[in-house]
Design a protein around this motif. Structure first.
Motif, PDB file in Angstrom:
ATOM      1  N   LEU A  36      24.862  40.928  39.872  1.00 32.23           N
ATOM      2  CA  LEU A  36      26.207  40.466  39.630  1.00 32.23           C
ATOM      3  C   LEU A  36      26.919  40.597  41.202  1.00 32.23           C
ATOM      4  CD1 LEU A  36      28.671  39.622  38.035  1.00 32.23           C
ATOM      5  CD2 LEU A  36      29.002  41.943  37.179  1.00 32.23           C
ATOM      6  N   ALA A  37      26.690  41.471  41.693  1.00 33.82           N
ATOM      7  CA  ALA A  37      27.496  41.812  43.006  1.00 33.82           C
ATOM      8  C   ALA A  37      27.162  40.742  44.040  1.00 33.82           C
ATOM      9  CB  ALA A  37      27.303  43.014  43.543  1.00 33.82           C
ATOM     10  N   ARG A  38      25.874  40.339  44.072  1.00 36.31           N
ATOM     11  CA  ARG A  38      25.312  39.199  44.992  1.00 36.31           C
ATOM     12  C   ARG A  38      25.875  38.127  44.580  1.00 36.31           C
ATOM     13  NH1 ARG A  38      20.786  42.640  44.853  1.00 36.31           N
ATOM     14  NH2 ARG A  38      19.538  41.374  43.303  1.00 36.31           N
ATOM     15  N   SER A  39      25.832  37.898  43.122  1.00 39.94           N
ATOM     16  CA  SER A  39      26.309  36.396  42.737  1.00 39.94           C
ATOM     17  C   SER A  39      27.952  36.283  42.987  1.00 39.94           C
ATOM     18  CB  SER A  39      25.995  36.004  41.347  1.00 39.94           C
ATOM     19  OG  SER A  39      26.879  36.945  40.467  1.00 39.94           O
ATOM     20  N   ILE A  40      28.606  37.224  42.901  1.00 42.13           N
ATOM     21  CA  ILE A  40      30.177  37.072  43.243  1.00 42.13           C
ATOM     22  C   ILE A  40      30.277  37.174  44.827  1.00 42.13           C
ATOM     23  CG2 ILE A  40      32.171  38.440  43.310  1.00 42.13           C
ATOM     24  CD1 ILE A  40      31.176  39.539  40.587  1.00 42.13           C
ATOM     25  N   ALA A  41      29.512  37.844  45.667  1.00 36.16           N
ATOM     26  CA  ALA A  41      29.625  37.746  47.057  1.00 36.16           C
ATOM     27  C   ALA A  41      29.207  36.305  47.460  1.00 36.16           C
ATOM     28  CB  ALA A  41      28.746  38.860  47.594  1.00 36.16           C
ATOM     29  N   ALA A  42      28.016  35.547  46.929  1.00 37.73           N
ATOM     30  CA  ALA A  42      27.899  34.355  47.301  1.00 37.73           C
ATOM     31  C   ALA A  42      28.757  33.189  46.871  1.00 37.73           C
ATOM     32  CB  ALA A  42      26.365  34.083  46.624  1.00 37.73           C
ATOM     33  N   ASP A  43      29.643  33.506  45.927  1.00 32.39           N
ATOM     34  CA  ASP A  43      30.788  32.595  45.587  1.00 32.39           C
ATOM     35  C   ASP A  43      31.988  32.972  46.137  1.00 32.39           C
ATOM     36  OD1 ASP A  43      32.059  30.462  44.373  1.00 32.39           O
ATOM     37  OD2 ASP A  43      31.645  30.984  42.271  1.00 32.39           O
ATOM     38  N   ARG A  44      32.315  32.581  47.322  1.00 32.35           N
ATOM     39  CA  ARG A  44      33.575  33.147  47.844  1.00 32.35           C
ATOM     40  C   ARG A  44      34.783  32.467  47.177  1.00 32.35           C
ATOM     41  NH1 ARG A  44      32.730  35.100  53.205  1.00 32.35           N
ATOM     42  NH2 ARG A  44      34.923  34.974  53.603  1.00 32.35           N
ATOM     43  N   SER A  45      34.913  31.612  46.465  1.00 27.55           N
ATOM     44  CA  SER A  45      35.776  30.804  45.695  1.00 27.55           C
ATOM     45  C   SER A  45      36.292  31.775  44.656  1.00 27.55           C
ATOM     46  CB  SER A  45      35.355  29.542  45.165  1.00 27.55           C
ATOM     47  OG  SER A  45      34.319  29.797  43.986  1.00 27.55           O
ATOM     48  N   GLN A  46      35.397  32.639  44.238  1.00 31.28           N
ATOM     49  CA  GLN A  46      35.671  33.842  43.064  1.00 31.28           C
ATOM     50  C   GLN A  46      36.552  34.902  43.620  1.00 31.28           C
ATOM     51  OE1 GLN A  46      33.005  35.522  40.652  1.00 31.28           O
ATOM     52  NE2 GLN A  46      31.329  33.996  41.052  1.00 31.28           N
ATOM     53  N   TRP A  47      36.560  35.120  44.998  1.00 29.22           N
ATOM     54  CA  TRP A  47      37.572  36.231  45.359  1.00 29.22           C
ATOM     55  C   TRP A  47      38.145  35.956  46.871  1.00 29.22           C
ATOM     56  CZ3 TRP A  47      35.713  37.690  50.235  1.00 29.22           C
ATOM     57  CH2 TRP A  47      34.608  37.169  50.817  1.00 29.22           C
ATOM     58  N   GLU A  48      38.029  34.734  47.683  1.00 30.30           N
ATOM     59  CA  GLU A  48      38.554  34.991  48.983  1.00 30.30           C
ATOM     60  C   GLU A  48      39.919  34.730  48.906  1.00 30.30           C
ATOM     61  OE1 GLU A  48      36.779  33.093  53.073  1.00 30.30           O
ATOM     62  OE2 GLU A  48      36.764  31.709  51.308  1.00 30.30           O
ATOM     63  N   HIS A  49      40.453  34.013  48.116  1.00 30.64           N
ATOM     64  CA  HIS A  49      41.747  33.521  47.900  1.00 30.64           C
ATOM     65  C   HIS A  49      42.634  34.723  47.267  1.00 30.64           C
ATOM     66  CE1 HIS A  49      40.367  32.871  43.869  1.00 30.64           C
ATOM     67  NE2 HIS A  49      41.673  32.953  43.455  1.00 30.64           N
ATOM     68  N   LEU A  50      42.032  35.833  46.824  1.00 29.31           N
ATOM     69  CA  LEU A  50      42.685  36.951  46.322  1.00 29.31           C
ATOM     70  C   LEU A  50      42.977  38.159  47.325  1.00 29.31           C
ATOM     71  CD1 LEU A  50      40.575  37.334  43.159  1.00 29.31           C
ATOM     72  CD2 LEU A  50      43.150  36.536  43.258  1.00 29.31           C
ATOM     73  N   VAL A  51      42.109  38.208  48.428  1.00 30.90           N
ATOM     74  CA  VAL A  51      42.312  39.285  49.414  1.00 30.90           C
ATOM     75  C   VAL A  51      43.631  39.286  50.291  1.00 30.90           C
ATOM     76  CG1 VAL A  51      40.973  39.889  51.681  1.00 30.90           C
ATOM     77  CG2 VAL A  51      39.726  38.962  49.768  1.00 30.90           C
ATOM     78  N   GLU A  52      44.194  40.378  50.080  1.00 26.65           N
ATOM     79  CA  GLU A  52      45.266  40.575  50.886  1.00 26.65           C
ATOM     80  C   GLU A  52      44.930  41.915  51.911  1.00 26.65           C
ATOM     81  OE1 GLU A  52      48.788  41.132  48.592  1.00 26.65           O
ATOM     82  OE2 GLU A  52      48.276  39.584  47.182  1.00 26.65           O
ATOM     83  N   TYR A  53      45.665  42.014  52.807  1.00 30.20           N
ATOM     84  CA  TYR A  53      45.414  42.963  54.127  1.00 30.20           C
ATOM     85  C   TYR A  53      46.809  43.722  53.995  1.00 30.20           C
ATOM     86  CZ  TYR A  53      41.458  40.440  55.004  1.00 30.20           C
ATOM     87  OH  TYR A  53      39.979  39.761  54.904  1.00 30.20           O
ATOM     88  N   ASP A  54      46.770  45.178  54.122  1.00 33.06           N
ATOM     89  CA  ASP A  54      48.015  46.082  53.771  1.00 33.06           C
ATOM     90  C   ASP A  54      47.796  47.057  54.869  1.00 33.06           C
ATOM     91  OD1 ASP A  54      49.929  47.551  53.434  1.00 33.06           O
ATOM     92  OD2 ASP A  54      49.895  47.359  51.235  1.00 33.06           O
ATOM     93  N   ALA A  55      48.488  46.956  56.026  1.00 33.35           N
ATOM     94  CA  ALA A  55      48.397  48.065  57.018  1.00 33.35           C
ATOM     95  C   ALA A  55      48.919  49.400  56.472  1.00 33.35           C
ATOM     96  CB  ALA A  55      49.260  47.792  58.120  1.00 33.35           C
ATOM     97  N   GLY A  56      49.713  49.612  55.491  1.00 33.10           N
ATOM     98  CA  GLY A  56      50.121  50.742  54.935  1.00 33.10           C
ATOM     99  C   GLY A  56      49.336  51.605  54.111  1.00 33.10           C
ATOM    100  N   SER A  57      48.480  50.737  53.325  1.00 35.82           N
ATOM    101  CA  SER A  57      47.490  51.483  52.623  1.00 35.82           C
ATOM    102  C   SER A  57      46.295  50.382  52.089  1.00 35.82           C
ATOM    103  CB  SER A  57      48.233  51.864  51.170  1.00 35.82           C
ATOM    104  OG  SER A  57      48.550  50.641  50.391  1.00 35.82           O
ATOM    105  N   ARG A  58      45.039  51.038  51.544  1.00 34.86           N
ATOM    106  CA  ARG A  58      44.167  50.316  51.486  1.00 34.86           C
ATOM    107  C   ARG A  58      44.618  49.270  50.046  1.00 34.86           C
ATOM    108  NH1 ARG A  58      39.267  52.209  49.334  1.00 34.86           N
ATOM    109  NH2 ARG A  58      40.447  54.238  48.978  1.00 34.86           N
ATOM    110  N   TRP A  59      44.484  47.899  50.052  1.00 31.45           N
ATOM    111  CA  TRP A  59      44.290  47.239  49.176  1.00 31.45           C
ATOM    112  C   TRP A  59      43.385  47.083  48.182  1.00 31.45           C
ATOM    113  CZ3 TRP A  59      42.039  42.517  47.925  1.00 31.45           C
ATOM    114  CH2 TRP A  59      42.733  41.909  46.757  1.00 31.45           C
ATOM    115  N   TYR A  60      43.568  46.826  46.797  1.00 28.21           N
ATOM    116  CA  TYR A  60      42.567  46.771  45.825  1.00 28.21           C
ATOM    117  C   TYR A  60      43.017  45.972  44.628  1.00 28.21           C
ATOM    118  CZ  TYR A  60      45.130  50.713  43.943  1.00 28.21           C
ATOM    119  OH  TYR A  60      46.030  51.334  43.278  1.00 28.21           O
ATOM    120  N   HIS A  61      41.898  45.127  44.058  1.00 28.09           N
ATOM    121  CA  HIS A  61      42.378  44.205  42.967  1.00 28.09           C
ATOM    122  C   HIS A  61      41.076  44.414  42.003  1.00 28.09           C
ATOM    123  CE1 HIS A  61      43.804  40.706  40.888  1.00 28.09           C
ATOM    124  NE2 HIS A  61      42.347  40.100  41.154  1.00 28.09           N
TER     125      HIS A  61
END
Length: 180
Positions: A36-61
């Motif tokens: 499941l992890a490999r299939s999600i990793a292979a399909d960037r459209s599932q996660w790439e648009h959600l990623v945010e970077y926060d210098a103040g704390s680790r971001w998670y979703h």
């Protein structure tokens, strides 16, 4: 002597519907969670648009849930880390989607580059840090869902050569490349 093959004796399994297992809607084995992890990793459209970077704390979703498991997406800017921790009663799969993360355990330190995957059992303790100059993204699957993440004193978990150790179970690198 009978010249019939076992298949002929038993009949064609495709003609015996009650013997066919329906495909599982949700993973139930370590291999299926890693897949499941490999299939999600292979399909960037599932996660790439959600990623945010926060210098103040680790971001998670939380990306997804299923019966008894959770899938989390995390981002790591340079210098961010988890701190030494365990995962309570949860097993897990950690997959690096982008960048490079460093994992420290009582057994040593290893660089996890995009595509690396680690599988661990309850009781496994480690620290994950972005020691690189570029941001990183990782995917984490926990079964059962993560209900606790006990933090360990920094002195209890050191890289190779340290004297202090943290209790853990062996983590394994999952087979197969992740195309992320």
């Amino acid at each position: 002597m009978n010249s019939d093959s076992d298949l002929q004796i038993a009949g064609d399994i495709l003609e015996v519907p009650h013997l066919l297992q329906p495909p599982r809607e949700h993973p139930a084995t370590v291999a299926e969670f890693a897949g499941l992890a490999r299939s999600i990793a292979a399909d960037r459209s599932q996660w790439e648009h959600l990623v945010e970077y926060d210098a103040g704390s680790r971001w998670y979703h939380r990306l997804r849930t299923g019966p008894g498991y959770e899938v989390w997406l995390l981002s790591w800017v340079p210098g961010q880390g988890s701190g030494p921790h365990g995962h309570g009663r949860s097993s897990g799969v950690l997959t690096v989607l982008d960048g490079t993360l460093t994992e420290r355990t009582e057994r040593g330190t290893r660089a996890l580059t995009a595509g690396a995957q680690r599988v661990f059992a309850p009781g496994y303790a480690h620290e994950v840090v972005n020691d690189a100059l570029d941001p990183a993204v990782s995917l984490h699957i926990y079964y059962p869902g993560l209900t606790e993440m006990p933090m360990l004193p920094q002195s209890r978990l050191r890289s190779a050569g340290g004297t202090a150790v943290a209790p853990h179970c062996e983590a394994r690198t999952a087979p197969g490349p992740v195309t992320a």
